[in-house]
Design a protein around this motif. Structure first.
Motif, short mmCIF file in Angstrom:
data_model
loop_
_atom_site.label_atom_id
_atom_site.label_comp_id
_atom_site.label_asym_id
_atom_site.label_seq_id
_atom_site.Cartn_x
_atom_site.Cartn_y
_atom_site.Cartn_z
N VAL A 15 -1.27 17.71 1.73
CA VAL A 15 -0.61 17.08 2.89
C VAL A 15 -1.65 16.68 3.92
O VAL A 15 -1.56 15.61 4.51
CB VAL A 15 0.47 18.02 3.49
N ASP A 16 -2.64 17.53 4.15
CA ASP A 16 -3.68 17.22 5.12
C ASP A 16 -4.44 15.96 4.72
O ASP A 16 -4.72 15.09 5.55
CB ASP A 16 -4.62 18.42 5.25
N GLY A 17 -4.76 15.85 3.44
CA GLY A 17 -5.45 14.65 2.96
C GLY A 17 -4.60 13.40 3.08
O GLY A 17 -5.08 12.34 3.50
N THR A 35 3.20 15.26 9.41
CA THR A 35 2.91 16.27 10.42
C THR A 35 3.98 17.35 10.41
O THR A 35 3.67 18.55 10.46
CB THR A 35 2.80 15.63 11.83
N GLY A 36 5.24 16.95 10.28
CA GLY A 36 6.33 17.91 10.18
C GLY A 36 6.18 18.77 8.94
O GLY A 36 6.38 20.00 8.98
N ARG A 37 5.82 18.16 7.83
CA ARG A 37 5.63 18.90 6.58
C ARG A 37 4.48 19.90 6.71
O ARG A 37 4.57 21.05 6.29
CB ARG A 37 5.36 17.92 5.43
N LEU A 38 3.39 19.45 7.34
CA LEU A 38 2.23 20.31 7.53
C LEU A 38 2.57 21.48 8.46
O LEU A 38 2.22 22.63 8.17
CB LEU A 38 1.06 19.51 8.10
N GLU A 39 3.28 21.20 9.52
CA GLU A 39 3.68 22.27 10.44
C GLU A 39 4.55 23.30 9.72
O GLU A 39 4.41 24.51 9.95
CB GLU A 39 4.42 21.70 11.65
N ASN A 40 5.44 22.84 8.87
CA ASN A 40 6.30 23.75 8.11
C ASN A 40 5.46 24.63 7.17
O ASN A 40 5.66 25.84 7.09
CB ASN A 40 7.34 22.97 7.32
N LEU A 41 4.51 24.02 6.47
CA LEU A 41 3.64 24.79 5.58
C LEU A 41 2.81 25.81 6.36
O LEU A 41 2.61 26.94 5.91
CB LEU A 41 2.72 23.85 4.80
N ALA A 61 -5.49 23.56 11.69
CA ALA A 61 -4.83 23.85 12.96
C ALA A 61 -5.18 22.82 14.02
O ALA A 61 -4.36 22.47 14.86
CB ALA A 61 -5.19 25.26 13.43
N GLY A 62 -6.39 22.30 13.98
CA GLY A 62 -6.79 21.30 14.96
C GLY A 62 -6.22 19.93 14.68
O GLY A 62 -6.22 19.06 15.53
#
Length: 64
Positions: A15-17, A35-41, A61-62
């Motif tokens: 997801v970050d990539g 961003t929502g998916r990353l926050e959930n993970l 986190a940054g």
């Protein structure tokens, strides 16, 4: 490392990539969704004590 932690780190890295690619493409909708998916993970990782800060090759986190 447990299979759960490894899978979670892999998903965060994916997801970050993808998020970085969408930022470069100026795709605001995709950035919002990812961003929502990353926050959930990251919430899941925090809840289970899995450190994923460097899963995607950089401090996730940054990026949120």
């Amino acid at each position: 490392m447990s299979e759960f932690a490894a899978e979670l780190r892999a998903r965060v890295a994916d997801v970050d990539g993808e998020l970085e690619l969408m930022r470069q493409a100026f795709d605001d909708h995709a950035v919002e969704v990812l961003t929502g998916r990353l926050e959930n993970l990251l919430r899941i990782a925090d809840r289970h004590g899995v450190d994923v800060r460097y899963a995607g090759g950089g401090p996730v986190a940054g990026a949120v």
